[in-house]
Design a protein around this motif. Structure first.
Motif, PDB file in Angstrom:
ATOM      1  N   ASN A 104       0.808  -1.219   0.000  1.00 44.28           N
ATOM      2  CA  ASN A 104       0.000   0.000   0.000  1.00 44.28           C
ATOM      3  C   ASN A 104       0.846   1.276   0.000  1.00 44.28           C
ATOM      4  OD1 ASN A 104       0.892   0.025   2.646  1.00 44.28           O
ATOM      5  ND2 ASN A 104      -1.118   0.244   3.568  1.00 44.28           N
ATOM      6  N   SER A 105       2.122   1.170  -0.322  1.00 42.05           N
ATOM      7  CA  SER A 105       2.965   2.365  -0.385  1.00 42.05           C
ATOM      8  C   SER A 105       3.205   2.746  -1.839  1.00 42.05           C
ATOM      9  CB  SER A 105       4.292   2.123   0.324  1.00 42.05           C
ATOM     10  OG  SER A 105       5.067   1.196  -0.388  1.00 42.05           O
ATOM     11  N   THR A 106       3.563   3.999  -2.045  1.00 47.82           N
ATOM     12  CA  THR A 106       3.832   4.492  -3.392  1.00 47.82           C
ATOM     13  C   THR A 106       5.314   4.773  -3.602  1.00 47.82           C
ATOM     14  OG1 THR A 106       3.452   6.769  -2.702  1.00 47.82           O
ATOM     15  CG2 THR A 106       1.549   5.550  -3.558  1.00 47.82           C
ATOM     16  N   GLY A 107       6.126   4.398  -2.659  1.00 50.13           N
ATOM     17  CA  GLY A 107       7.572   4.613  -2.768  1.00 50.13           C
ATOM     18  C   GLY A 107       8.234   4.257  -1.467  1.00 50.13           C
ATOM     19  N   GLY A 108       9.539   4.325  -1.472  1.00 47.54           N
ATOM     20  CA  GLY A 108      10.278   4.000  -0.259  1.00 47.54           C
ATOM     21  C   GLY A 108      11.761   3.977  -0.526  1.00 47.54           C
ATOM     22  N   GLY A 109      12.500   3.615   0.489  1.00 46.34           N
ATOM     23  CA  GLY A 109      13.944   3.541   0.349  1.00 46.34           C
ATOM     24  C   GLY A 109      14.600   3.374   1.695  1.00 46.34           C
ATOM     25  N   GLY A 110      15.889   3.584   1.719  1.00 43.13           N
ATOM     26  CA  GLY A 110      16.634   3.448   2.961  1.00 43.13           C
ATOM     27  C   GLY A 110      18.031   4.011   2.824  1.00 43.13           C
ATOM     28  N   GLN A 111      18.614   4.279   3.959  1.00 43.80           N
ATOM     29  CA  GLN A 111      19.984   4.778   4.003  1.00 43.80           C
ATOM     30  C   GLN A 111      20.627   4.259   5.276  1.00 43.80           C
ATOM     31  OE1 GLN A 111      21.837   6.845   1.708  1.00 43.80           O
ATOM     32  NE2 GLN A 111      23.395   5.999   3.042  1.00 43.80           N
ATOM     33  N   ASN A 112      21.865   3.852   5.166  1.00 41.70           N
ATOM     34  CA  ASN A 112      22.619   3.349   6.305  1.00 41.70           C
ATOM     35  C   ASN A 112      23.766   4.294   6.604  1.00 41.70           C
ATOM     36  OD1 ASN A 112      21.798   0.821   4.443  1.00 41.70           O
ATOM     37  ND2 ASN A 112      21.422   0.416   6.587  1.00 41.70           N
ATOM     38  N   PHE A 113      24.113   4.375   7.889  1.00 42.25           N
ATOM     39  CA  PHE A 113      25.195   5.242   8.336  1.00 42.25           C
ATOM     40  C   PHE A 113      26.075   4.457   9.296  1.00 42.25           C
ATOM     41  CE2 PHE A 113      21.457   7.822   7.589  1.00 42.25           C
ATOM     42  CZ  PHE A 113      21.940   8.818   6.754  1.00 42.25           C
ATOM     43  N   ILE A 114      27.350   4.777   9.300  1.00 43.72           N
ATOM     44  CA  ILE A 114      28.262   4.194  10.267  1.00 43.72           C
ATOM     45  C   ILE A 114      28.808   5.334  11.123  1.00 43.72           C
ATOM     46  CG2 ILE A 114      30.297   4.281   8.784  1.00 43.72           C
ATOM     47  CD1 ILE A 114      31.000   1.462  10.046  1.00 43.72           C
ATOM     48  N   LEU A 115      28.975   5.067  12.402  1.00 42.59           N
ATOM     49  CA  LEU A 115      29.528   6.065  13.311  1.00 42.59           C
ATOM     50  C   LEU A 115      31.042   5.914  13.331  1.00 42.59           C
ATOM     51  CD1 LEU A 115      26.988   5.852  16.242  1.00 42.59           C
ATOM     52  CD2 LEU A 115      27.022   7.429  14.340  1.00 42.59           C
ATOM     53  N   SER A 116      31.723   7.035  13.132  1.00 43.38           N
ATOM     54  CA  SER A 116      33.178   7.022  13.036  1.00 43.38           C
ATOM     55  C   SER A 116      33.750   8.170  13.862  1.00 43.38           C
ATOM     56  CB  SER A 116      33.590   7.183  11.568  1.00 43.38           C
ATOM     57  OG  SER A 116      34.966   7.422  11.458  1.00 43.38           O
ATOM     58  N   SER A 117      34.893   7.966  14.430  1.00 36.92           N
ATOM     59  CA  SER A 117      35.531   9.047  15.183  1.00 36.92           C
ATOM     60  C   SER A 117      36.466   9.868  14.299  1.00 36.92           C
ATOM     61  CB  SER A 117      36.293   8.478  16.376  1.00 36.92           C
ATOM     62  OG  SER A 117      37.214   7.512  15.951  1.00 36.92           O
ATOM     63  N   THR A 118      36.641   9.459  13.034  1.00 36.02           N
ATOM     64  CA  THR A 118      37.592  10.154  12.177  1.00 36.02           C
ATOM     65  C   THR A 118      36.962  10.884  10.997  1.00 36.02           C
ATOM     66  OG1 THR A 118      37.952   8.126  10.914  1.00 36.02           O
ATOM     67  CG2 THR A 118      39.462   8.571  12.741  1.00 36.02           C
ATOM     68  N   ALA A 119      35.907  10.340  10.386  1.00 34.94           N
ATOM     69  CA  ALA A 119      35.349  10.938   9.175  1.00 34.94           C
ATOM     70  C   ALA A 119      33.843  11.111   9.309  1.00 34.94           C
ATOM     71  CB  ALA A 119      35.654  10.052   7.976  1.00 34.94           C
ATOM     72  N   GLY A 120      33.306  12.049   8.521  1.00 34.14           N
ATOM     73  CA  GLY A 120      31.872  12.254   8.497  1.00 34.14           C
ATOM     74  C   GLY A 120      31.480  13.611   9.055  1.00 34.14           C
TER      75      GLY A 120
END
Length: 156
Positions: A104-120
């Motif tokens: 019953n959805s018309t779209g969707g997606g996802g995103q993943n993140f990593i926690l880092s002490s050096t980059a981002g």
């Protein structure tokens, strides 16, 4: 009498630390903006990068209730204090547009993140548009945080 003063100072100092941790953005966060004209169902959680979840965790994820964001509204997901201590902590964000389930959805997606002490960056913004995997990802530089958040895609 001295013990009471020392105990009072310790309690006051601890309370001040908790207050500072909640007022200042010391933990990384993801801001999700609904740029569609339909409700947005957000599934966000934390995991450990490159480790498959236990069956109990999968069951909990399946039964979790999504956050519902109205058109034009925003939702903010902040990393927990435990994820700041963990090694290879990850934040996973998924969404459905218009309906909670695929049928019953018309779209969707996802995103993943990593926690880092050096980059981002200390915070990331996701602007979700109509369609499948149709989103804009923006990192916000600056700010002071213990760990930074960095976007990535799982390779299947």
């Amino acid at each position: 009498m001295k013990k009471k003063i020392v105990l009072g100072c310790i309690v006051l100092f601890s309370g001040l630390l908790v207050l500072i941790a909640h007022i200042f953005p010391t933990r990384p966060f993801v801001t999700i903006t609904n740029n569609t004209n339909k409700p947005l169902f957000i599934y966000a959680g934390e995991s450990i990068y490159d480790v498959d979840p236990e069956p109990e965790e999968v069951e909990r994820i399946i039964r979790s209730k999504p956050e519902i964001i109205a058109p034009g509204e925003q939702y903010e997901f902040t990393a927990s204090f435990i994820s700041l201590i963990r090694r290879d902590a990850a934040i996973d964000v998924g969404w459905r547009i218009g309906g909670q389930y695929e049928y019953n959805s018309t779209g969707g997606g996802g995103q993943n993140f990593i926690l880092s002490s050096t980059a981002g960056a200390c915070s990331v913004s996701i602007k979700i548009n109509d369609g499948f995997n149709n989103n804009i990802l923006e990192g916000t530089p600056g700010n002071l945080c213990f760990k930074k958040i960095m976007a990535f895609k799982y390779k299947y």
